[in-house]
Enzyme design. Structure first.
Site, PDB file in Angstrom:
ATOM      1  N   GLU A  33      -6.488  -2.689  19.959  1.00  0.00           N
ATOM      2  CA  GLU A  33      -7.616  -2.238  19.133  1.00  0.00           C
ATOM      3  C   GLU A  33      -8.908  -2.549  19.869  1.00  0.00           C
ATOM      4  OE1 GLU A  33     -10.239  -0.818  17.009  1.00  0.00           O
ATOM      5  OE2 GLU A  33      -8.243  -0.548  16.132  1.00  0.00           O
ATOM      6  N   ASP A 311      -5.095   9.347  10.297  1.00  0.00           N
ATOM      7  CA  ASP A 311      -6.068  10.429  10.448  1.00  0.00           C
ATOM      8  C   ASP A 311      -5.860  11.246  11.712  1.00  0.00           C
ATOM      9  OD1 ASP A 311      -7.087   9.196   8.222  1.00  0.00           O
ATOM     10  OD2 ASP A 311      -9.114   8.937   9.005  1.00  0.00           O
ATOM     11  N   HIS A 444      -1.814  -0.805 -26.531  1.00  0.00           N
ATOM     12  CA  HIS A 444      -2.946  -0.255 -27.286  1.00  0.00           C
ATOM     13  C   HIS A 444      -3.896  -1.392 -27.659  1.00  0.00           C
ATOM     14  CE1 HIS A 444      -5.169   2.266 -30.082  1.00  0.00           C
ATOM     15  NE2 HIS A 444      -5.087   1.260 -30.961  1.00  0.00           N
TER      16      HIS A 444
END
Length: 465
Positions: A33, A311, A444
């Site tokens: 990297e 990507d 709920h």
């Protein structure tokens, strides 16, 4: 003999997950990297923007506090403190990733990689020093992407910026955002909450062009109600653009009329471009196209033992998609047989106010694919928890196969949409039907109840009053 079982080039979510998965399986792994572990998502994308959007949400909540019986003075933004909050989160996550790499005994090299063979690279250290040559049995390219640019709006980091710059810029007084996808919409939501006058320009007929039309219209309507000047179907006259020390001025064709817009800052948010050029994969026979490294359904390039995830391979540009692809490739290399990631069933999330989240096919896509569909909708305006949040403008839309009731897709606009889409993600993974989604008992009061109600609405015959 190879130095490593796997060499990963790029330390974003795709490369990081691949390296971790391989190391946990006993493989010898090296990770190269040239910037920081975590990639665009951690340092210039997902995490910084969501941290700032949380700051904006607090400002918006403070302004609305009187509706809940709480009186506050007008909120004041402390921008340096907001940056400290954002940077602190990024720093903690980066540190955690670094520690995880160390614990997994993954060899980390800081530098720029260049392919010298299908499974060998040269690494030029970022801090200088001799070039290192690495060899591996398999290589994963995970070099990510960069913001796309426009020739008539040259980025200078001051008047014309990308999202890379915008995460550190104080909210501008006047902003023009070019591009109505996820990035453009999120910054429009962020900046308007922090007091900016925002114009949002999108060339195509709707915001979020790849998403459901109803969801896009709902987002545009609510952004407009909060003060954003939303212009879809807007064509910028490139020759009219003027950039100087005072700001940017441009003329735009919209609705058959010509309009002039001026801003202190223009954010170019027209997508992202895969980047692989510096790696030079084409030099060793790996096909590329404009920085994209094409792959098949199993993330394989056209060269044996070379894969590409995230990507850079031209698919959905989302961190969780990259991570799923990286994990899949590593598991395959370990001799496992995982199912390949299905791009249709990857959740998509936009962290605007209101949030927009989706998965699977939209109604239009399902019809185009030849499905006979039934659609169920349920709105937040009758949901107790959404009313308590004073955030009840939105809906859940579920698309299913008409005969079988099998889930085809789900779109959500409204509070907690990016959290609730996980229900549809699990449903899609487990081949759930409308009946199953509708019969799940939700707590709920929660906004999650709206998902089940949408499924049940699709099962009920239409009532005609």
């Amino acid at each position: 003999m190879s130095d490593f079982d796997l060499l990963v080039i790029g330390g974003g979510w795709g490369g990081y997950t691949a390296a971790q998965t391989m190391a946990r399986g006993g493989g010898r792994v090296a990770l190269v990297e040239q910037d920081k572990v975590g990639g665009v998502c951690l340092h210039r994308g997902c995490i910084p923007t969501k941290a700032l959007l949380e700051t904006a949400a607090i400002v918006r909540g403070a302004r609305a506090a009187s509706a809940h019986g709480v009186r506050l003075s007008a909120p004041e933004l402390d921008w340096p403190a907001a940056l400290d909050f954002k940077n602190g989160i990024v720093g903690r996550l980066e540190s955690g990733m670094q520690q995880a790499l160390d614990l997994a005994k993954i060899e980390r090299l800081d530098g720029a990689a260049r392919m010298t063979g299908p499974t060998s690279v040269e690494v030029t250290p970022s801090a200088g020093g001799p070039v290192t040559t690495l060899r591996a049995r398999d290589v994963i390219i995970a070099t990510g992407s960069r913001p796309a640019d426009l020739a008539f709006l040259p980025v200078d980091g001051r008047r014309v910026v990308t999202s890379d710059h915008a995460i550190d810029l104080p909210p501008p007084s006047r902003a023009i955002i070019v591009g109505g996808g996820a990035v453009g919409a999120e910054f429009a939501s962020l900046w308007t909450d922090l007091g900016s006058d925002v114009v949002l320009l999108e060339l195509l007929p709707q915001l979020l062009p790849q998403e459901d039309k109803e969801a896009a219209r709902a987002l545009a309507r609510q952004l407009s109600a909060r003060g954003v000047d939303v212009r879809t179907g807007a064509q910028i006259d490139a020759d009219s653009v003027r950039i100087n020390d005072d700001g940017v001025r441009m003329e735009v064709e919209h609705g058959g009329e010509r309009h002039t817009f001026s801003g202190d800052v223009v954010l170019v948010a027209t997508g992202r471009r895969p980047r692989s050029e510096a790696l030079a994969p084409a030099d060793v026979g790996v096909s590329t196209y404009g920085g994209t490294v094409p792959v098949d359904d199993e993330m394989r390039t056209d060269v044996e033992h070379v894969y590409a995830v995230g990507d850079v391979n031209g698919g959905l540009q989302l961190a969780h998609v990259a991570a799923a692809q990286g994990r899949y490739v590593a598991e395959c290399l370990l001799g496992q047989s995982p199912p390949p990631p299905d791009p249709v069933w990857m959740p998509r999330a936009v962290y605007t106010t209101p949030e927009v989240a989706s998965i699977g096919l939209t109604e239009a896509q399902a019809v185009e694919a030849g499905h006979r569909v039934k659609v169920g909708r349920s709105r937040f305006r009758t949901n107790a928890r959404a009313l308590i949040h004073d955030d009840a403008d939105g809906f859940v839309k579920i698309v299913a196969e008409e005969e079988s009731g099998d889930l085809l897709g789900c779109q959500i606009v409204g509070t907690a949409a990016t959290e609730m889409i996980g229900q549809a993600a699990v449903g899609g993974f487990m081949d759930a039907s409308l009946w199953e989604l509708g019969r799940v008992v939700q707590a709920h009061p929660t906004v999650s109840e709206v998902v089940g109600e949408a499924a049940e609405a699709a099962l009920r015959p239409k009532l005609r009053l």
